[in-house]
Design a protein around this motif. Structure first.
Motif, PDB file in Angstrom:
ATOM      1  N   ASP A  90      -3.601   7.997   1.975  1.00  0.00           N
ATOM      2  CA  ASP A  90      -4.290   8.741   0.924  1.00  0.00           C
ATOM      3  C   ASP A  90      -5.127   7.824   0.030  1.00  0.00           C
ATOM      4  OD1 ASP A  90      -4.940  11.198  -0.222  1.00  0.00           O
ATOM      5  OD2 ASP A  90      -3.406  11.000  -1.777  1.00  0.00           O
ATOM      6  N   LEU A  91      -5.786   6.859   0.631  1.00  0.00           N
ATOM      7  CA  LEU A  91      -6.627   5.965  -0.161  1.00  0.00           C
ATOM      8  C   LEU A  91      -7.780   6.751  -0.757  1.00  0.00           C
ATOM      9  CD1 LEU A  91      -7.024   2.535   1.600  1.00  0.00           C
ATOM     10  CD2 LEU A  91      -5.206   3.429   0.170  1.00  0.00           C
ATOM     11  N   LYS A  92      -8.206   6.308  -1.942  1.00  0.00           N
ATOM     12  CA  LYS A  92      -9.344   6.961  -2.576  1.00  0.00           C
ATOM     13  C   LYS A  92     -10.641   6.506  -1.910  1.00  0.00           C
ATOM     14  CE  LYS A  92     -10.895   9.516  -5.961  1.00  0.00           C
ATOM     15  NZ  LYS A  92     -10.645  10.934  -6.020  1.00  0.00           N
ATOM     16  N   ARG A  93     -10.752   5.250  -1.654  1.00  0.00           N
ATOM     17  CA  ARG A  93     -11.969   4.718  -1.036  1.00  0.00           C
ATOM     18  C   ARG A  93     -11.658   3.565  -0.094  1.00  0.00           C
ATOM     19  NH1 ARG A  93     -17.134   5.289  -3.059  1.00  0.00           N
ATOM     20  NH2 ARG A  93     -17.681   4.295  -1.096  1.00  0.00           N
ATOM     21  N   VAL A  94     -12.479   3.452   0.953  1.00  0.00           N
ATOM     22  CA  VAL A  94     -12.487   2.249   1.785  1.00  0.00           C
ATOM     23  C   VAL A  94     -13.867   1.621   1.623  1.00  0.00           C
ATOM     24  CG1 VAL A  94     -12.327   1.324   4.129  1.00  0.00           C
ATOM     25  CG2 VAL A  94     -10.881   3.263   3.444  1.00  0.00           C
ATOM     26  N   PHE A  95     -13.904   0.337   1.367  1.00  0.00           N
ATOM     27  CA  PHE A  95     -15.184  -0.359   1.221  1.00  0.00           C
ATOM     28  C   PHE A  95     -15.399  -1.287   2.412  1.00  0.00           C
ATOM     29  CE2 PHE A  95     -13.835   0.802  -3.018  1.00  0.00           C
ATOM     30  CZ  PHE A  95     -14.996   1.305  -3.572  1.00  0.00           C
ATOM     31  N   TYR A  96     -16.660  -1.556   2.685  1.00  0.00           N
ATOM     32  CA  TYR A  96     -17.005  -2.407   3.825  1.00  0.00           C
ATOM     33  C   TYR A  96     -17.830  -3.568   3.313  1.00  0.00           C
ATOM     34  CZ  TYR A  96     -15.800   2.056   5.834  1.00  0.00           C
ATOM     35  OH  TYR A  96     -15.141   3.213   6.130  1.00  0.00           O
ATOM     36  N   SER A  97     -17.598  -4.727   3.871  1.00  0.00           N
ATOM     37  CA  SER A  97     -18.292  -5.902   3.381  1.00  0.00           C
ATOM     38  C   SER A  97     -18.817  -6.698   4.567  1.00  0.00           C
ATOM     39  CB  SER A  97     -17.284  -6.701   2.555  1.00  0.00           C
ATOM     40  OG  SER A  97     -17.738  -7.983   2.336  1.00  0.00           O
ATOM     41  N   ALA A  98     -20.140  -6.770   4.680  1.00  0.00           N
ATOM     42  CA  ALA A  98     -20.747  -7.525   5.776  1.00  0.00           C
ATOM     43  C   ALA A  98     -20.302  -8.977   5.669  1.00  0.00           C
ATOM     44  CB  ALA A  98     -22.265  -7.426   5.699  1.00  0.00           C
ATOM     45  N   GLY A 119      -6.322   5.970  -8.242  1.00  0.00           N
ATOM     46  CA  GLY A 119      -6.066   5.827  -6.821  1.00  0.00           C
ATOM     47  C   GLY A 119      -6.223   4.405  -6.325  1.00  0.00           C
ATOM     48  N   GLN A 120      -5.888   4.206  -5.059  1.00  0.00           N
ATOM     49  CA  GLN A 120      -6.039   2.857  -4.515  1.00  0.00           C
ATOM     50  C   GLN A 120      -7.143   2.807  -3.479  1.00  0.00           C
ATOM     51  OE1 GLN A 120      -2.775   1.056  -2.400  1.00  0.00           O
ATOM     52  NE2 GLN A 120      -1.892   3.005  -1.767  1.00  0.00           N
ATOM     53  N   SER A 121      -7.666   1.599  -3.315  1.00  0.00           N
ATOM     54  CA  SER A 121      -8.764   1.420  -2.373  1.00  0.00           C
ATOM     55  C   SER A 121      -8.474   0.191  -1.532  1.00  0.00           C
ATOM     56  CB  SER A 121     -10.078   1.244  -3.131  1.00  0.00           C
ATOM     57  OG  SER A 121     -10.008   0.105  -3.948  1.00  0.00           O
ATOM     58  N   THR A 122      -9.294  -0.023  -0.528  1.00  0.00           N
ATOM     59  CA  THR A 122      -9.159  -1.235   0.275  1.00  0.00           C
ATOM     60  C   THR A 122     -10.532  -1.646   0.755  1.00  0.00           C
ATOM     61  OG1 THR A 122      -7.856  -2.320   2.002  1.00  0.00           O
ATOM     62  CG2 THR A 122      -8.811  -0.207   2.572  1.00  0.00           C
ATOM     63  N   GLN A 123     -10.598  -2.784   1.399  1.00  0.00           N
ATOM     64  CA  GLN A 123     -11.876  -3.306   1.887  1.00  0.00           C
ATOM     65  C   GLN A 123     -11.679  -3.906   3.269  1.00  0.00           C
ATOM     66  OE1 GLN A 123     -14.010  -5.978  -0.816  1.00  0.00           O
ATOM     67  NE2 GLN A 123     -14.298  -7.416   0.859  1.00  0.00           N
ATOM     68  N   ILE A 171       0.843  -1.200   0.000  1.00  0.00           N
ATOM     69  CA  ILE A 171       0.000   0.000   0.000  1.00  0.00           C
ATOM     70  C   ILE A 171       0.877   1.250   0.000  1.00  0.00           C
ATOM     71  CG2 ILE A 171      -1.661   1.359   1.352  1.00  0.00           C
ATOM     72  CD1 ILE A 171      -3.039  -1.184   2.170  1.00  0.00           C
ATOM     73  N   ALA A 172       1.909   1.222   0.849  1.00  0.00           N
ATOM     74  CA  ALA A 172       2.807   2.377   0.916  1.00  0.00           C
ATOM     75  C   ALA A 172       3.572   2.549  -0.395  1.00  0.00           C
ATOM     76  CB  ALA A 172       3.783   2.206   2.080  1.00  0.00           C
ATOM     77  N   GLN A 173       3.943   1.419  -0.996  1.00  0.00           N
ATOM     78  CA  GLN A 173       4.671   1.494  -2.269  1.00  0.00           C
ATOM     79  C   GLN A 173       3.787   2.123  -3.360  1.00  0.00           C
ATOM     80  OE1 GLN A 173       5.830  -2.299  -3.970  1.00  0.00           O
ATOM     81  NE2 GLN A 173       6.412  -1.262  -5.874  1.00  0.00           N
ATOM     82  N   ILE A 174       2.540   1.693  -3.424  1.00  0.00           N
ATOM     83  CA  ILE A 174       1.650   2.237  -4.452  1.00  0.00           C
ATOM     84  C   ILE A 174       1.396   3.715  -4.176  1.00  0.00           C
ATOM     85  CG2 ILE A 174      -0.680   2.103  -5.421  1.00  0.00           C
ATOM     86  CD1 ILE A 174      -0.549  -0.951  -4.712  1.00  0.00           C
ATOM     87  N   GLN A 175       1.224   4.047  -2.904  1.00  0.00           N
ATOM     88  CA  GLN A 175       1.024   5.450  -2.550  1.00  0.00           C
ATOM     89  C   GLN A 175       2.194   6.286  -3.055  1.00  0.00           C
ATOM     90  OE1 GLN A 175       1.464   6.321   1.600  1.00  0.00           O
ATOM     91  NE2 GLN A 175       0.408   8.297   1.461  1.00  0.00           N
ATOM     92  N   MET A 209      -4.276  13.014  -3.524  1.00  0.00           N
ATOM     93  CA  MET A 209      -5.396  12.869  -4.443  1.00  0.00           C
ATOM     94  C   MET A 209      -6.401  14.007  -4.246  1.00  0.00           C
ATOM     95  SD  MET A 209      -4.928   9.821  -5.948  1.00  0.00           S
ATOM     96  CE  MET A 209      -6.481   9.369  -6.693  1.00  0.00           C
ATOM     97  N   GLU A 210      -7.080  14.395  -5.339  1.00  0.00           N
ATOM     98  CA  GLU A 210      -8.155  15.374  -5.203  1.00  0.00           C
ATOM     99  C   GLU A 210      -9.312  14.751  -4.432  1.00  0.00           C
ATOM    100  OE1 GLU A 210      -7.036  14.599  -8.311  1.00  0.00           O
ATOM    101  OE2 GLU A 210      -5.875  16.413  -8.744  1.00  0.00           O
ATOM    102  N   ARG A 211      -9.955  15.577  -3.633  1.00  0.00           N
ATOM    103  CA  ARG A 211     -11.176  15.128  -2.967  1.00  0.00           C
ATOM    104  C   ARG A 211     -12.338  15.914  -3.525  1.00  0.00           C
ATOM    105  NH1 ARG A 211      -9.984  10.231  -0.797  1.00  0.00           N
ATOM    106  NH2 ARG A 211      -7.768  10.313  -0.340  1.00  0.00           N
ATOM    107  N   HIS A 212     -13.555  15.559  -3.114  1.00  0.00           N
ATOM    108  CA  HIS A 212     -14.718  16.238  -3.667  1.00  0.00           C
ATOM    109  C   HIS A 212     -14.565  17.738  -3.455  1.00  0.00           C
ATOM    110  CE1 HIS A 212     -19.000  17.310  -4.198  1.00  0.00           C
ATOM    111  NE2 HIS A 212     -18.902  16.372  -5.125  1.00  0.00           N
TER     112      HIS A 212
END
Ligand code: SF4
Lengths: 507, 252
Positions: free
Chosen positions: A311-319, A282-286, A197-201, A217-220
């Motif tokens: 600086d992740l673009k998104r974090v996703f959550y999975s029940a 960007g990168q994301s995670t879950q 993750i740090a390498q991609i960042q 990364m740009e944010r809204h």
């Protein structure tokens, strides 16, 4: 059951490897604008495109498949773990390339989401993935969206090369504490996840700097009108060590910062190729919700931390959905905690668009979301001293804190009140949800009705309303459609991955 | 009350707006309606307006100059809508637009402005959904053919997007209701055309039997759904039944 690979038809392989990939939630295609070009196939729209909706109501944007469901690791919660007896299949790179381009031509998909089990070893798997994407981009001239998973423990060179071909990369955190990781994913370690993750960042930062953009990364764009958002404070996160106790430690050995191009890559990684896009979306995670003992507070703090530090673009959550019987896991008849997942998405929005911090919403003493109220209502009721706010004067950030006023309606209020005073009727037309907002606002000094600003009274009113949403979420077979357009009042089209989780209360 | 009427085409509507404005009858004393009129009222007089590309061009330029280029794009999208009131809605917005210039686009308190925005949003959403849900079928000669039955006239709103996306493919998108088509030759520009019955029939042939990809896609579509989260209502909300008509994965 031993089934020979070559006994499987392409259709069978596709079914198996889609089935095995479906638990990954990040099926989005958003975050990058790229025009098409003659001789190539495809383009990319930053708003993202959803091509279909599966029977579970989730958006289908990408061909989401595993390269292989063969795996030498044994993550307890995973259907593909080595200790499971299931049919294994592996695509050839050419098979994947043909499926992607032929599906894309017919407008079934926006691109590819490629993940994989660990076949033989991480290096072997990463090499196969690299070959696939390289072929797809060069021989098959595919110019659409590509999201690749980075395999934990894969060689840094391969991750780097993949970064130059992919639009987005991700590595799933799954479990945000070292303890749960040890218990449930014995072959992975915090550093095997955080190092890539740090390498991609750092790759993304180098690319951004090389084309004259800001490091982050740009944010809204509406975040510009707020102060003290998690993104402002990212350089100096307001997370204290008590809050992050037990969470994965930040990755300390900084990957060699690569000076912008100019030849000689003396570090361990190839030199930056000046101006060549590196993971531009960007990168994301879950994270999995409910597989281990993590509280909502720990999960949300971990998200904030991932946004701020990496600086992740998104974090996703999975029940968590029980797939395996295992003493280390919740029992097999556990229902997926859809309401918790939903609250986490709501809170995640509050971090990214509304200027909240994790510690505003939850704390060590109150580590779980309110079942009956969405996190913004819950927060407002604990801060009644800040209300009511006057619509003709309140600034954008105050307006945003009002339950029932979203980003779009707050912007509309600010721009239209300049030309004429606003009434409750006007607010309604601008998308303000008055049945929530009325307890918290005045128009021209007056409240809509004479309502006592009293916590118990308002709570009773609001709870009745949110209970319905909560019930519907826990009973997906009968839940009504809720649209993000109404809930979040956005100017922009919500991104498809947001749409699919749009079962939100009006925030 | 004087009612200005015209056929449902951009040029005719813009001309109608020009003549209505120019009539100086007072904005309160006129209405603009699309033909065919289903019923007429006793105390109204009706004036049919024919398209005049010169007048239409003048209206377009005034909108671009006096309001903004963005306002013109909105007017165009609204003109493609299936709402029978669209001409009147556009006209009522333009009254504000020409009086206040681009700030009119902020005046959402005004019902006329709000109605215009709403119409634009709906048409834009429908066009966007067709970018998502259009499906091409592979015809002999490597031609990709798509049939759609949209409510609004979305062809010109979606074809530019597919030109960018599939620049080196032959493709045709056919609006089954209007019998119009956007035709894109490989590496060329797309153009609009009306299809003869014969062309239409030829392009409506069932999918080729030797094309394996529709079935592969249907398999993928089935397997990607999570049983424990099944929620057909939610699926219907996002992808209404009427839009599924030409969508491969929902074919029987
Ligand atoms: S590495 Fe773990 S999570 Fe990934 S496929 Fe293998 S067992 Fe599953």
């Amino acid at each position: 059951m031993e089934v020979k690979q070559n006994d499987l038809s392409l259709q069978e392989k596709l079914n198996i490897l889609a089935d095995a990939a479906k638990y990954d939630v990040a099926c989005t295609s958003s975050g990058v604008d790229r025009r098409g070009k003659k001789g190539s196939l495809g383009n990319s729209l930053s708003a993202g495109i959803c091509h279909s909706f599966s029977a579970d109501g989730r958006c289908i944007s990408l061909l989401k498949i595993l390269l292989s469901n063969d795996c030498v690791y044994d993550c307890k919660y995973c259907i593909n773990r080595v200790s499971n007896d299931t049919v294994r299949a592996t695509f050839t790179p050419e098979e994947i390339c043909t499926l992607v381009t032929e599906f894309y031509r017919r407008n079934y998909i926006e691109g590819l989401f490629l993940s994989s089990g660990v076949v033989k070893n991480p290096a072997y798997t990463a090499e196969l993935m690299y070959r696939t994407i390289f072929l797809l981009r060069t021989r098959y001239h595919f110019n659409g969206y590509v999201h690749v998973k980075a395999i934990p423990n894969a060689p840094a060179e391969l991750i780097q090369e993949l970064g130059y071909l992919a639009d987005r990369m991700s590595i799933n955190l799954e479990l945000p504490t070292g303890e749960s990781l040890r218990r449930l994913a014995p072959h992975k370690s915090p550093s095997s996840i955080l190092r890539p993750i740090a390498q991609i960042q750092s790759g993304i930062e180098n690319y951004r700097l090389s084309i004259g953009k800001e490091r982050k990364m740009e944010r809204h764009r509406t975040n510009r009108y707020l102060s003290g958002t998690i993104f402002d404070t990212a350089a100096n996160p307001q997370l204290n060590s008590r809050e992050t106790a037990g969470l994965l430690p930040p990755h300390t050995e900084t990957p060699a910062r690569i000076p912008p191009a100019r030849g000689s890559g003396s570090g361990p990684l190839p030199a930056v190729r000046e101006g060549k896009p590196f993971v531009p979306a960007g990168q994301s995670t879950q994270m999995i919700v409910g597989a281990a003992r993590e509280t909502d507070f720990q999960l949300l703090t971990a998200s904030q931390y991932m946004y701020q530090i990496y600086d992740l673009k998104r974090v996703f959550y999975s029940a968590y959905i029980p797939l395996n019987e295992d003493p280390a896991l919740p029992s097999a008849d556990t229902a997926p905690p859809l309401l918790r997942e939903h609250r986490l998405y709501q809170a995640d929005w509050l971090l990214r668009y509304y200027g909240f911090q994790a510690s505003d919403l939850l704390s060590e003493d109150r580590p779980s979301f309110n079942v009956l109220l969405d996190p913004k209502c819950d927060w407002a009721l604990r801060h009644l001293e800040l209300f009511p706010v006057e619509i003709s004067r309140a600034d954008y950030s105050q307006l945003l804190k009002v339950p029932g006023i979203g980003v779009k309606s707050a912007m509309r209020i600010v721009s239209s009140r300049r030309t004429a005073p606003l009434s409750f009727e006007h607010l309604k037309r601008m998308g303000v949800v008055l049945k929530r907002a009325k307890y918290f606002i005045t128009c021209g000094g007056k409240m809509m009705y004479r309502i006592p600003i009293e916590e118990n009274f308002i709570t009773r009113q609001l709870v009745g309303e949110d209970r319905k949403t909560a019930w519907e979420l826990e009973h997906p077979d009968s839940y009504r459609q809720l649209s993000l357009f109404d809930d979040f009042h956005f100017h922009v089209q919500p991104q498809p991955d947001d749409l699919m989780k749009s079962a939100t209360g009006q925030l | 009350m004087t009612v200005f009427t015209c056929e449902d085409s951009p040029d005719a509507m813009l001309t109608c707006i020009y003549d209505a404005w120019d009539s100086r009858l007072g904005h309160r004393n006129i209405r603009l309606m699309l033909e065919p009129l289903y019923e007429t009222e006793l105390f109204c007089s009706y004036r049919h307006i024919d398209a005049d590309s010169e007048k239409a061009g003048k209206v377009v330029r005034s909108i671009q100059k006096k309001i903004s280029p963005g306002a013109w794009r909105m007017v165009y999208r609204c003109a493609m809508s299936s709402n029978p009131e669209k001409l009147e809605i556009i006209y009522r917005f333009l009254l504000y637009g020409f009086a206040y210039g681009s700030p009119a686009l902020q005046m959402l308190q005004e019902p006329a402005v709000a109605a215009f925005f709403e119409l634009d949003r709906r048409t834009g959403n429908e066009a966007h959904r067709f970018m998502e849900f259009i499906r091409f079928v592979s015809f002999p000669g490597d031609v990709l053919v798509s049939h759609i039955s949209p409510k609004s006239d979305v062809l010109t709103l979606t074809a530019p997007y597919f030109s960018d996306r599939l620049p080196s493919e032959h493709w045709i998108i056919i609006d089954d209701t209007r019998r119009t088509a956007a035709v894109h030759p490989r590496d060329g520009e797309f153009y609009l055309t009306r299809l003869s019955q014969e062309e239409f029939d030829r392009l409506s042939a069932p999918a080729r039997e030797d094309d394996p990809y529709p079935d592969l896609w249907k398999g993928f579509f089935r397997y990607i759904s999570i049983k424990a989260r099944e929620n057909k209502r939610c699926q219907r909300g996002f992808l209404p039944l009427w839009m599924r008509k030409h969508v491969t994965e929902f074919e029987p």
